[in-house]
Scaffold this active site. Structure first.
Site, PDB file in Angstrom:
ATOM      1  N   SER A  88       0.853  -1.196   0.000  1.00 58.64           N
ATOM      2  CA  SER A  88       0.000   0.000   0.000  1.00 58.64           C
ATOM      3  C   SER A  88       0.883   1.239   0.000  1.00 58.64           C
ATOM      4  O   SER A  88       1.622   1.490   0.956  1.00 58.64           O
ATOM      5  CB  SER A  88      -0.893   0.018   1.249  1.00 58.64           C
ATOM      6  OG  SER A  88      -1.507   1.291   1.370  1.00 58.64           O
ATOM      7  N   ASP A 139      -7.100  -6.139   3.849  1.00 63.75           N
ATOM      8  CA  ASP A 139      -6.486  -4.816   3.866  1.00 63.75           C
ATOM      9  C   ASP A 139      -6.556  -4.167   5.256  1.00 63.75           C
ATOM     10  O   ASP A 139      -7.633  -3.918   5.775  1.00 63.75           O
ATOM     11  CB  ASP A 139      -7.240  -3.927   2.847  1.00 63.75           C
ATOM     12  CG  ASP A 139      -6.572  -2.610   2.617  1.00 63.75           C
ATOM     13  OD1 ASP A 139      -7.188  -1.751   1.957  1.00 63.75           O
ATOM     14  OD2 ASP A 139      -5.442  -2.411   3.096  1.00 63.75           O
ATOM     15  N   MET A 168     -11.958   5.028  -1.257  1.00 60.80           N
ATOM     16  CA  MET A 168     -12.674   5.251  -0.006  1.00 60.80           C
ATOM     17  C   MET A 168     -13.310   6.642  -0.117  1.00 60.80           C
ATOM     18  O   MET A 168     -12.865   7.621   0.496  1.00 60.80           O
ATOM     19  CB  MET A 168     -11.714   5.161   1.193  1.00 60.80           C
ATOM     20  CG  MET A 168     -11.296   3.718   1.478  1.00 60.80           C
ATOM     21  SD  MET A 168      -9.793   3.565   2.427  1.00 60.80           S
ATOM     22  CE  MET A 168      -8.604   3.689   1.108  1.00 60.80           C
ATOM     23  N   MET A 218     -11.763  -5.456   4.748  1.00 59.48           N
ATOM     24  CA  MET A 218     -11.009  -4.541   5.599  1.00 59.48           C
ATOM     25  C   MET A 218     -10.814  -5.178   6.969  1.00 59.48           C
ATOM     26  O   MET A 218     -11.780  -5.618   7.600  1.00 59.48           O
ATOM     27  CB  MET A 218     -11.749  -3.214   5.746  1.00 59.48           C
ATOM     28  CG  MET A 218     -11.983  -2.435   4.458  1.00 59.48           C
ATOM     29  SD  MET A 218     -10.485  -2.041   3.562  1.00 59.48           S
ATOM     30  CE  MET A 218      -9.657  -0.993   4.743  1.00 59.48           C
ATOM     31  N   HIS A 269      -1.113  -1.209  -4.264  1.00 56.39           N
ATOM     32  CA  HIS A 269      -2.416  -0.823  -3.725  1.00 56.39           C
ATOM     33  C   HIS A 269      -2.415   0.691  -3.503  1.00 56.39           C
ATOM     34  O   HIS A 269      -1.522   1.213  -2.807  1.00 56.39           O
ATOM     35  CB  HIS A 269      -2.630  -1.567  -2.399  1.00 56.39           C
ATOM     36  CG  HIS A 269      -3.965  -1.366  -1.784  1.00 56.39           C
ATOM     37  ND1 HIS A 269      -5.068  -2.125  -2.107  1.00 56.39           N
ATOM     38  CD2 HIS A 269      -4.383  -0.481  -0.837  1.00 56.39           C
ATOM     39  CE1 HIS A 269      -6.096  -1.724  -1.380  1.00 56.39           C
ATOM     40  NE2 HIS A 269      -5.712  -0.738  -0.606  1.00 56.39           N
ATOM     41  N   ASP A 315      -4.506   3.949  -2.200  1.00 54.16           N
ATOM     42  CA  ASP A 315      -5.638   4.329  -1.342  1.00 54.16           C
ATOM     43  C   ASP A 315      -6.083   5.757  -1.605  1.00 54.16           C
ATOM     44  O   ASP A 315      -5.373   6.704  -1.269  1.00 54.16           O
ATOM     45  CB  ASP A 315      -5.230   4.203   0.128  1.00 54.16           C
ATOM     46  CG  ASP A 315      -5.072   2.764   0.560  1.00 54.16           C
ATOM     47  OD1 ASP A 315      -4.001   2.398   1.069  1.00 54.16           O
ATOM     48  OD2 ASP A 315      -6.028   1.984   0.361  1.00 54.16           O
ATOM     49  N   HIS A 352      -8.044   1.583  -4.527  1.00 52.12           N
ATOM     50  CA  HIS A 352      -9.039   1.381  -3.461  1.00 52.12           C
ATOM     51  C   HIS A 352      -9.710   2.725  -3.173  1.00 52.12           C
ATOM     52  O   HIS A 352      -9.097   3.614  -2.572  1.00 52.12           O
ATOM     53  CB  HIS A 352      -8.315   0.839  -2.216  1.00 52.12           C
ATOM     54  CG  HIS A 352      -9.204   0.648  -1.036  1.00 52.12           C
ATOM     55  ND1 HIS A 352      -8.691   0.405   0.218  1.00 52.12           N
ATOM     56  CD2 HIS A 352     -10.544   0.637  -0.889  1.00 52.12           C
ATOM     57  CE1 HIS A 352      -9.686   0.254   1.074  1.00 52.12           C
ATOM     58  NE2 HIS A 352     -10.826   0.393   0.420  1.00 52.12           N
ATOM     59  N   MET A 400      -8.770   8.637  -0.814  1.00 50.81           N
ATOM     60  CA  MET A 400      -9.726   9.003   0.233  1.00 50.81           C
ATOM     61  C   MET A 400     -10.194  10.442   0.044  1.00 50.81           C
ATOM     62  O   MET A 400      -9.396  11.311  -0.316  1.00 50.81           O
ATOM     63  CB  MET A 400      -9.063   8.863   1.605  1.00 50.81           C
ATOM     64  CG  MET A 400      -8.486   7.484   1.862  1.00 50.81           C
ATOM     65  SD  MET A 400      -7.674   7.425   3.479  1.00 50.81           S
ATOM     66  CE  MET A 400      -6.813   5.867   3.340  1.00 50.81           C
TER      67      MET A 400
HETATM   68  C1  DX5 Z   1      -6.669   1.925   5.100  1.00 48.13           C
HETATM   69  C2  DX5 Z   1      -6.154   1.528   3.718  1.00 48.13           C
HETATM   70  C3  DX5 Z   1      -5.110   0.466   3.786  1.00 48.13           C
HETATM   71  C4  DX5 Z   1      -3.860   0.901   4.541  1.00 48.13           C
HETATM   72  C5  DX5 Z   1      -3.028  -0.308   4.892  1.00 48.13           C
HETATM   73  O1  DX5 Z   1      -7.845   2.691   4.959  1.00 48.13           O
HETATM   74  O2  DX5 Z   1      -7.215   1.076   2.914  1.00 48.13           O
HETATM   75  O3  DX5 Z   1      -4.750   0.050   2.459  1.00 48.13           O
HETATM   76  O4  DX5 Z   1      -3.106   1.791   3.741  1.00 48.13           O
HETATM   77  O5  DX5 Z   1      -1.965   0.159   5.712  1.00 48.13           O
HETATM   78  P1  DX5 Z   1      -1.431  -0.778   6.921  1.00 48.13           P
HETATM   79  O6  DX5 Z   1      -0.912  -2.035   6.235  1.00 48.13           O
HETATM   80  O7  DX5 Z   1      -0.349   0.034   7.541  1.00 48.13           O
HETATM   81  O8  DX5 Z   1      -2.590  -1.055   7.814  1.00 48.13           O
HETATM   82 ZN    ZN Z   2      -6.611   0.114   1.057  1.00 49.90          ZN
END
Ligand code: DX5
Ligand code: ZN
Length: 218
Positions: free
Chosen positions: A8, A177, A68, A137, A33, A35, A66, A37
């Site tokens: 990630s 995740d 969010m 998650m 990956h 993220d 991903h 947001m």
């Molecule tokens: C959280 C993200 C994850 C996060 C994982 O909302 O969707 O992908 O970046 O990071 P770690 O592995 O540090 O929990």
């Molecule tokens: Zn994620």
């Protein structure tokens, strides 16, 4: 069972992003990956299609984006045009799941649904025919570096079994995740999943290549 680790980038050092991508590829990563947001669906705000496009230019690794974000379908085209290979949005954020999944699939991109720790995997049952990816998650979405929620292990196992019972286990990639690290990764893979997303458990290590290998072989 071969382990597929998806680093990630949220935990990467963005001031040396190309190096951070190259080092995990050198370690053997097949995918990244990303993220995204919006500060509404989750309290954190990260980046949008612009950064995905920049990452696309830096690597040929499979990009799993991903989302969010609220109203994810408003941005599907932007994230697909930016170069996402798999586009994952949240079950909790869509008001027309089948339409949204079909929209992504029709553009030749793999479609995925993510579910929060409190969302039942059984809600996904009626979409198994169209899903390419299910992201379970194991933390509440929004931040890297959180603690692994042990209770989600049962959901991983039940989701794996649900896909087997519906004769679609080979078609659907099961990902996990959040909070996956050297201490938790074994019990995650014992549930039958395919992909583990690892952020801080990889990028905060002193030796990223060594840690990636440990995560793969632990
Ligand atoms: C959280 C993200 C994850 C996060 C994982 O909302 O969707 O992908 O970046 O990071 P770690 O592995 O540090 O929990
Ligand atoms: Zn994620």
């Amino acid at each position: 069972m071969n382990r597929i680790i998806s680093p990630s980038l949220l935990s990467a050092d963005f001031s040396i992003l190309k190096e951070q991508i190259d080092i995990v590829k050198k370690a053997g990563a097949q995918r990244l990956h990303i993220d995204c947001m919006d500060g509404h669906f989750v309290p954190n705000f990260t980046f949008g299609p612009f950064i995905v496009k920049a990452i696309r230019k830096l690597t040929d690794l499979h990009l799993e984006t991903h989302l969010m974000i609220d109203n994810p379908s408003n941005y599907f085209d932007d994230f697909i045009d930016a170069g996402s290979d798999t586009l994952i949005f949240h079950y909790e954020a869509s008001n027309d799941l089948r339409r949204d999944l079909e929209t992504i699939k029709q553009k030749g991109v793999k479609c995925g649904l993510a579910i929060k720790p409190e969302t039942s995997h059984q809600l996904l049952e009626k979409y198994l025919d169209i899903l390419d990816y299910i992201l379970i998650m194991s933390v509440s979405p929004g931040f890297g570096g959180q603690g692994f929620i042990e209770e989600t292990l049962l959901k991983m196992k039940l989701t794996h079994e649900m896909c087997i019972n519906h004769n679609c286990r080979d078609k659907i990639t099961l990902g996990v995740d959040g909070g996956v690290n050297i201490k938790t990764i074994n019990k995650v893979y014992q549930t039958g999943v395919d992909v583990t997303v690892v952020g801080s458990g990889l990028y905060k290590a002193d030796d990223i290549i060594e840690r990636f290998k440990e995560l793969e072989t632990q």
